[in-house]
Write a protein that holds these residues in place. Structure first.
Motif, PDB file in Angstrom:
ATOM      1  N   LEU A 151     -18.786   2.530  49.480  1.00  0.00           N
ATOM      2  CA  LEU A 151     -18.364   3.753  48.783  1.00  0.00           C
ATOM      3  C   LEU A 151     -17.817   4.773  49.793  1.00  0.00           C
ATOM      4  CD1 LEU A 151     -18.041   5.451  46.244  1.00  0.00           C
ATOM      5  CD2 LEU A 151     -20.422   6.170  46.479  1.00  0.00           C
ATOM      6  N   SER A 162     -16.386   0.389  44.415  1.00  0.00           N
ATOM      7  CA  SER A 162     -16.349   1.689  45.099  1.00  0.00           C
ATOM      8  C   SER A 162     -15.149   2.508  44.643  1.00  0.00           C
ATOM      9  CB  SER A 162     -16.257   1.484  46.608  1.00  0.00           C
ATOM     10  OG  SER A 162     -17.396   0.818  47.053  1.00  0.00           O
ATOM     11  N   LEU A 191     -20.436  -2.738  44.679  1.00  0.00           N
ATOM     12  CA  LEU A 191     -19.499  -1.790  45.297  1.00  0.00           C
ATOM     13  C   LEU A 191     -18.295  -2.524  45.884  1.00  0.00           C
ATOM     14  CD1 LEU A 191     -21.987   0.590  47.170  1.00  0.00           C
ATOM     15  CD2 LEU A 191     -20.605   1.170  45.165  1.00  0.00           C
TER      16      LEU A 191
END
Ligand code: TPP
Lengths: 554, 92
Positions: A32, A6, A164
């Motif tokens: 994110l 992320s 992520l």
């Protein structure tokens, strides 16, 4: 530098000078959103992911930078599809980032798993499913490069949740490959043949499309038109490349084009088409369109050549280079006398003047009035789809390339409001004015709440004909006035706007409209004008479907 | 009219689907297809297809536009060429 996936995405967005993203959170994309929480990037929360995609598109079209939208997996991702398809059809640079279920769940129909990469293959220029952290940063960089280069378009990056979250080494920096200029022999020959064809013609017309705006080559196109002394017409997408004030500009051509423009195209012996795909809304009947004409086609995308109409001379490559080369060629040649042609055009102009009625409130008059009373402000006009879109295209006095945003290729109702939000955010120093139908406004109207939250001084003009006007027009003309599913009951747009926190007034005549518009220009928050017009107002002119473009139904 | 092309593709998982999608979307019928992936992970695909109103030329432009596609060549005939070529590619 050790970062999570992320954080790498955020770093890459910053590398690309992204200052704003539009999106909507959810399970798979939460990591994110956590990284965005304290990133120096403005996140605009829309009401719906479709709104986020259109807003990113409107952002891109108004300022030329890549627009970015973010959604979660499953329904979040599918909600982006209409927005991506709209951007794809109009070659608008957008990067979409979607969350995906964790890699270990892929292919198991996990909660909110959807194959968004498979689903968007046909509506993106390219898309990626990120399969390991080590490729993530390079994919994001590539996505921006692909979105913005050559013929621009949307790119989607689908990132599984575990990627992520995973930590890895991040190497900053990115390279930008510039596409090579064309120098091959066939290119040079084509350019010379094009110049010869124009030199030997009597009635040439330049046709400018959205590609001129995507390629940012309006200066070069205007210069070339000036050097040759060639009149220009525009597609819906190319509006603004030339100013309505340019003496040689004849207006929009196509299904609802200006009569002078359509006559000039019909009678032309050479068409110099630049950055246009010769869409069916432009050509009407293809075989009649090309009859007795030499078609010269300039485009960056080889796949457009002879796709819709056969071109006699094709020049594939960077438009700026081609336009400059042509301009240099013409500067060296003796100028050609097109005065007889210009005289003929002047006669059409007299024969088909554009007239306005101010006796009752009508859209053409409003467009003219707004253009004249925008009070020296730079403006971005945004439309939705339908009759109001055509009235706007025909009657707004569009002077610069980035001031006209309309979903031409896909014709997406519901595009207008969110795209206007994107444009107003990208261009805080300009006044964004949305012209929208009562039907299309209802499709994404809740984004008015987004405009209020983002504190945008947007002006929204709802052309309220209590009908799905454009469809109703076709029913009136071609379906024996059988108004199937096109008459809308009254809706209280004013209360709706108030509920969203916007100012709103309803107007019934020109003088009320005029004072409402004045008020709207002073407003610091979104201001909605509900302009009531006759249900029966039709868009004029209109080419008979399937006929040549100088044969009008009305 | 039938046409055979040899396409070299970076072997990304989506490459093949993307390629076939172009044929379908633009209305070309695939009549025959052979493919191989070598150790360097690039993919060769030999496709024989029949054309519709769009020309084969048009299709080649669309294929070349795909980001994963490295080269596209028009070749003579699927049957003679395919087996030999694909086998050679695999062992390369
Ligand atoms: C998403 C979507 N659905 C349907 C259509 C078909 N369509 C084109 S114009 C139109 C009518 C639009 O009505 P309105 O928004 O009130 O605008 P008007 O034509 O009255 O100006 C419709 C239904 C479309 N273009 N987009």
């Amino acid at each position: 530098m050790q970062l999570s996936g992320s954080e790498m995405i955020v770093k890459c967005l910053l590398e690309q000078n992204v200052d704003t993203v539009f999106g909507y959170p959810g399970g798979a994309i939460m990591p994110l959103y956590d990284a965005l929480y304290d990133a120096p990037i403005r996140h605009v929360l829309t009401v719906h992911e479709q709104g986020a995609a259109h807003a990113a598109d409107g952002y891109a079209r108004s300022c030329g930078k890549v627009g970015v939208c973010i959604a979660t997996s499953g329904p979040g991702a599918t909600n982006l599809v209409t927005g991506l398809a709209t951007a794809f059809m109009d070659s608008s640079p957008v990067v979409a980032i979607t969350g995906q279920v964790a890699t270990s769940f892929l292919g198991r129909d996990a909660f909110q798993e959807i194959d968004i990469v498979g689903m968007t293959m046909s509506v993106t220029k390219h898309n990626f499913l990120v399969r390991d952290l080590s490729s993530l940063a390079e994919i994001v960089r590539m996505a921006f490069r692909i979105a913005a280069s050559g013929r621009p378009g949307p790119v989607l990056i689908d990132v599984p949740r575990d990627i992520l979250l995973a930590q890895g080494e991040f190497v900053p920096g990115f390279s930008f490959e510039k596409e090579n200029a064309s120098t091959d022999v066939s290119y040079q020959q084509a350019v010379i043949s094009a110049a010869d064809a124009i030199s030997n013609s009597e009635r040439p017309v330049m046709l400018v499309g959205g590609g001129i705006k995507a390629g940012q080559t309006w200066e070069e196109a205007r210069k070339l038109a000036d050097t040759i002394g060639i009149p220009a017409v525009s597609t819906l997408m190319g509006l603004g490349a030339f100013s309505v004030k340019d003496a040689g500009f004849l207006g929009m051509t196509g299904m609802h084009g200006h009569k002078t423009a359509n006559w000039a195209v019909s009678e032309a012996d050479v068409i110099l088409g630049i950055g246009t795909r010769f869409n069916d809304r432009i050509t009407s009947d293809c075989s009649k369109y090309v009859q007795g004409k030499t078609i010269i086609h300039l485009d960056v995308d080889p796949a457009e050549m002879s796709k819709n109409i056969p071109a006699d001379i094709m020049i594939i490559g960077d438009l700026r280079q081609t336009l400059n080369t042509l301009n240099d060629l013409f500067l060296q040649r003796p100028s050609v006398d097109f005065s007889a042609w210009r005289k003929k055009i002047a006669n059409w102009r007299q024969e088909f003047p554009i007239e306005y009625k101010a006796s009752q409130l009508n859209a053409p008059w409003m467009m003219k009035h707004m253009s004249e009373n925008i009070a020296g402000k730079s403006v971005v006009w945004v439309t939705d789809v339908g009759q109001h879109q055509m009235w706007a295209a025909q009657h707004l006095q569009i002077g610069t390339p980035r001031e006209w945003i309309s979903p031409g290729g896909l014709g997406t109702m519901g595009f207008g409001l969110p795209a206007a939000i994107g444009a107003q955010i990208a261009c805080p120093d300009k006044q964004t004015v949305l012209v929208v139908g009562d039907g299309g406004f209802k499709m994404t109207g809740m984004e008015l709440y987004t405009a209020i939250n983002a504190k945008l001084p947007l002006i929204v003009v709802i052309i309220n004909n209590q009908a799905l006007g454009m469809v109703r027009q076709w029913q009136e003309l071609f379906f024996q006035q059988r108004y199937s599913a096109t008459i809308l009951s009254r809706f209280d747009f004013v209360s709706f706007s108030h509920a969203c926190g916007a100012s709103a007034v309803e107007v019934f005549n020109p003088s009320e409209f005029s004072s409402a518009f004045e008020q709207a220009l002073q407003s610091e928050r979104a201001f909605v004008i509900v302009a009531n017009v006759e249900t029966g107002d039709l868009v004029d002119p209109m080419v008979s479907p399937g006929q040549s473009i100088n044969q009008f139904v009305r | 009219m039938k046409q055979t092309v040899l396409i070299s593709l970076r072997n990304q998982e989506e490459g093949l689907v993307r390629l076939i999608g172009v044929f379908r979307r633009r209305g070309y019928r695939i009549e025959k297809l052979s493919m191989s992936i070598n150790q360097a992970d690039d993919m060769k695909i030999l496709v024989t297809f029949s054309c519709n109103q769009l020309t084969e030329h048009q299709l080649l432009h669309y294929v070349k536009k795909l980001i994963d596609v490295v080269t596209v060549e028009v070749v003579d005939d699927h049957s003679n060429f395919a087996e030999r070529y694909i086998t050679a590619h695999q062992s390369a």
